[in-house]
Motif scaffolding. Sequence first.
Motif, PDB file in Angstrom:
ATOM      1  N   ILE A  15       0.441   2.069   8.019  1.00  0.00           N
ATOM      2  CA  ILE A  15      -0.120   1.884   6.682  1.00  0.00           C
ATOM      3  C   ILE A  15      -0.450   0.413   6.561  1.00  0.00           C
ATOM      4  O   ILE A  15       0.282  -0.444   7.068  1.00  0.00           O
ATOM      5  CB  ILE A  15       0.812   2.402   5.569  1.00  0.00           C
ATOM      6  N   ARG A  16      -1.601   0.124   5.956  1.00  0.00           N
ATOM      7  CA  ARG A  16      -2.120  -1.239   6.017  1.00  0.00           C
ATOM      8  C   ARG A  16      -2.575  -1.764   4.657  1.00  0.00           C
ATOM      9  O   ARG A  16      -2.819  -0.992   3.726  1.00  0.00           O
ATOM     10  CB  ARG A  16      -3.306  -1.271   7.000  1.00  0.00           C
ATOM     11  N   ALA A  39       5.470  10.646  -0.377  1.00  0.00           N
ATOM     12  CA  ALA A  39       4.868   9.303  -0.412  1.00  0.00           C
ATOM     13  C   ALA A  39       5.167   8.575   0.890  1.00  0.00           C
ATOM     14  O   ALA A  39       6.296   8.558   1.356  1.00  0.00           O
ATOM     15  CB  ALA A  39       5.396   8.507  -1.595  1.00  0.00           C
ATOM     16  N   THR A  40       4.133   8.000   1.462  1.00  0.00           N
ATOM     17  CA  THR A  40       4.265   7.200   2.686  1.00  0.00           C
ATOM     18  C   THR A  40       4.150   5.739   2.292  1.00  0.00           C
ATOM     19  O   THR A  40       3.248   5.364   1.534  1.00  0.00           O
ATOM     20  CB  THR A  40       3.145   7.597   3.674  1.00  0.00           C
ATOM     21  N   GLU A  41       5.053   4.934   2.804  1.00  0.00           N
ATOM     22  CA  GLU A  41       5.096   3.517   2.412  1.00  0.00           C
ATOM     23  C   GLU A  41       5.319   2.634   3.629  1.00  0.00           C
ATOM     24  O   GLU A  41       5.567   3.138   4.723  1.00  0.00           O
ATOM     25  CB  GLU A  41       6.179   3.312   1.355  1.00  0.00           C
ATOM     26  N   PRO A  42       5.244   1.315   3.480  1.00  0.00           N
ATOM     27  CA  PRO A  42       5.449   0.430   4.625  1.00  0.00           C
ATOM     28  C   PRO A  42       6.881   0.460   5.130  1.00  0.00           C
ATOM     29  O   PRO A  42       7.824   0.382   4.343  1.00  0.00           O
ATOM     30  CB  PRO A  42       5.113  -0.960   4.065  1.00  0.00           C
ATOM     31  N   GLY A  43       7.027   0.582   6.444  1.00  0.00           N
ATOM     32  CA  GLY A  43       8.322   0.445   7.097  1.00  0.00           C
ATOM     33  C   GLY A  43       8.364  -0.889   7.831  1.00  0.00           C
ATOM     34  O   GLY A  43       8.045  -1.930   7.250  1.00  0.00           O
ATOM     35  N   GLU A  44       8.660  -0.823   9.099  1.00  0.00           N
ATOM     36  CA  GLU A  44       8.750  -2.040   9.914  1.00  0.00           C
ATOM     37  C   GLU A  44       7.384  -2.741  10.028  1.00  0.00           C
ATOM     38  O   GLU A  44       6.357  -2.081  10.191  1.00  0.00           O
ATOM     39  CB  GLU A  44       9.233  -1.621  11.312  1.00  0.00           C
ATOM     40  N   PHE A  45       7.395  -4.052   9.958  1.00  0.00           N
ATOM     41  CA  PHE A  45       6.170  -4.841  10.128  1.00  0.00           C
ATOM     42  C   PHE A  45       5.645  -4.670  11.556  1.00  0.00           C
ATOM     43  O   PHE A  45       6.408  -4.771  12.513  1.00  0.00           O
ATOM     44  CB  PHE A  45       6.474  -6.314   9.851  1.00  0.00           C
ATOM     45  N   LYS A  68       8.051   7.776   5.567  1.00  0.00           N
ATOM     46  CA  LYS A  68       8.165   8.578   4.349  1.00  0.00           C
ATOM     47  C   LYS A  68       9.221   7.952   3.445  1.00  0.00           C
ATOM     48  O   LYS A  68      10.277   7.523   3.911  1.00  0.00           O
ATOM     49  CB  LYS A  68       8.544  10.021   4.702  1.00  0.00           C
ATOM     50  N   HIS A  69       8.921   7.889   2.144  1.00  0.00           N
ATOM     51  CA  HIS A  69       9.876   7.313   1.206  1.00  0.00           C
ATOM     52  C   HIS A  69      11.147   8.159   1.195  1.00  0.00           C
ATOM     53  O   HIS A  69      11.074   9.368   1.006  1.00  0.00           O
ATOM     54  CB  HIS A  69       9.259   7.261  -0.197  1.00  0.00           C
ATOM     55  N   PRO A  93       0.850  -1.196   0.000  1.00  0.00           N
ATOM     56  CA  PRO A  93       0.000   0.000   0.000  1.00  0.00           C
ATOM     57  C   PRO A  93       0.883   1.242   0.000  1.00  0.00           C
ATOM     58  O   PRO A  93       2.087   1.154   0.298  1.00  0.00           O
ATOM     59  CB  PRO A  93      -0.740  -0.120   1.328  1.00  0.00           C
ATOM     60  N   SER A  94       0.306   2.375  -0.323  1.00  0.00           N
ATOM     61  CA  SER A  94       1.038   3.642  -0.305  1.00  0.00           C
ATOM     62  C   SER A  94       0.042   4.777  -0.082  1.00  0.00           C
ATOM     63  O   SER A  94      -1.149   4.645  -0.381  1.00  0.00           O
ATOM     64  CB  SER A  94       1.811   3.779  -1.625  1.00  0.00           C
ATOM     65  N   TYR A  95       0.534   5.876   0.481  1.00  0.00           N
ATOM     66  CA  TYR A  95      -0.326   7.016   0.798  1.00  0.00           C
ATOM     67  C   TYR A  95       0.376   8.277   0.312  1.00  0.00           C
ATOM     68  O   TYR A  95       1.553   8.480   0.617  1.00  0.00           O
ATOM     69  CB  TYR A  95      -0.566   7.065   2.316  1.00  0.00           C
ATOM     70  N   ARG A  96      -0.331   9.113  -0.458  1.00  0.00           N
ATOM     71  CA  ARG A  96       0.259  10.332  -0.986  1.00  0.00           C
ATOM     72  C   ARG A  96      -0.407  11.524  -0.328  1.00  0.00           C
ATOM     73  O   ARG A  96      -1.489  11.967  -0.744  1.00  0.00           O
ATOM     74  CB  ARG A  96       0.079  10.397  -2.510  1.00  0.00           C
ATOM     75  N   SER A 107       8.481  -5.562   4.396  1.00  0.00           N
ATOM     76  CA  SER A 107       8.996  -6.529   5.362  1.00  0.00           C
ATOM     77  C   SER A 107       7.847  -7.342   5.969  1.00  0.00           C
ATOM     78  O   SER A 107       6.891  -6.779   6.514  1.00  0.00           O
ATOM     79  CB  SER A 107       9.750  -5.743   6.443  1.00  0.00           C
ATOM     80  N   TRP A 153       2.009  -2.052   8.799  1.00  0.00           N
ATOM     81  CA  TRP A 153       3.418  -1.662   8.909  1.00  0.00           C
ATOM     82  C   TRP A 153       3.479  -0.243   9.487  1.00  0.00           C
ATOM     83  O   TRP A 153       2.516   0.525   9.354  1.00  0.00           O
ATOM     84  CB  TRP A 153       4.074  -1.628   7.535  1.00  0.00           C
TER      85      TRP A 153
END
Lengths: 164, 164
Positions: free
Chosen positions: B53-54, B95-101, B88-89, A44-47, A162, B84
Amino acid sequence: MPKTLWIVLALVLMAGWAGAADLPVAPNGIALYPEFMSWKPLAPSYREDKGHIRLITANDVALAGLRAGKNPLPDGSVLAKVAWKAVKHPAFPVATEPGEFVQVEFMVKDSRKYAATGGWGFARFVGKELKPYGKDPGFVAECFGCHTPVAAKDYLFTSLPSVP
Amino acid sequence: MPKTLWIVLALVLMAGWAGAADLPVAPNGIALYPEFMSWKPLAPSYREDKGHIRLITANDVALAGLRAGKNPLPDGSVLAKVAWKAVKHPAFPVATEPGEFVQVEFMVKDSRKYAATGGWGFARFVGKELKPYGKDPGFVAECFGCHTPVAAKDYLFTSLPSVP
């Protein structure tokens, strides 16, 4: 061949042609991959800037390549990025979920055909009408320009998240 | 039966038992579904309050039910919500993306077994260790309580997103 057989054959060919003609085609010749929501999820991603919530999916070739740590990904890899307007859940407003469909974008790997843009062909289809983005094939300069900062990652912003 | 055959059979059974024993099990008996990232995507989600983010995925039974507009979903439906930390990428901070689970949660439909909680069994596995959440089977009261506002939607917060 009997006349009826010719007619049946003509109808079958017309049906096939009509089916393909229904798919919108980007100015560089890339047609929409209608199965983009049936591919497996990448992430997933959020902008924040655009107020979009997004989902990146990948076809089996791309996903196998990512899982094997391939860089660049093999030819035949296709990734889709689907964007919706980010809306607050009516029953649970701290959760943001997909609202109206905004667009779907594709990256299609063909190292020869798209050698000038890192081996990737780009396409975007906008709104409910899935209107192809761009006036002519030159529109890809915009896509490729934005992806240049991640050239070392085969021009992909999204990695496998991950998971234990 | 020759002795070697018995030994082979014993080893095969032990391997199967060890494989099943490797999966963490929630206090209500629900074992982790290890294939949750290989299911098809339902939707992305963003939790502002938790900084998560899910991604919600669904097995084929659940997805077919959702596409057919079934409410309630049929027995055998399983949904997963993977969370996760939202980061921020590094190359593209808007853009916000998955980091640590963070965790993965499941909803498992069995209208008889879980009749007391809307036909749904709940489970949560936390962190890299996938540690089962809850001290005893009573932990589901918390899950079910949170899902009660969406009882009319078969206790599901997430719907099929709009796609042309």
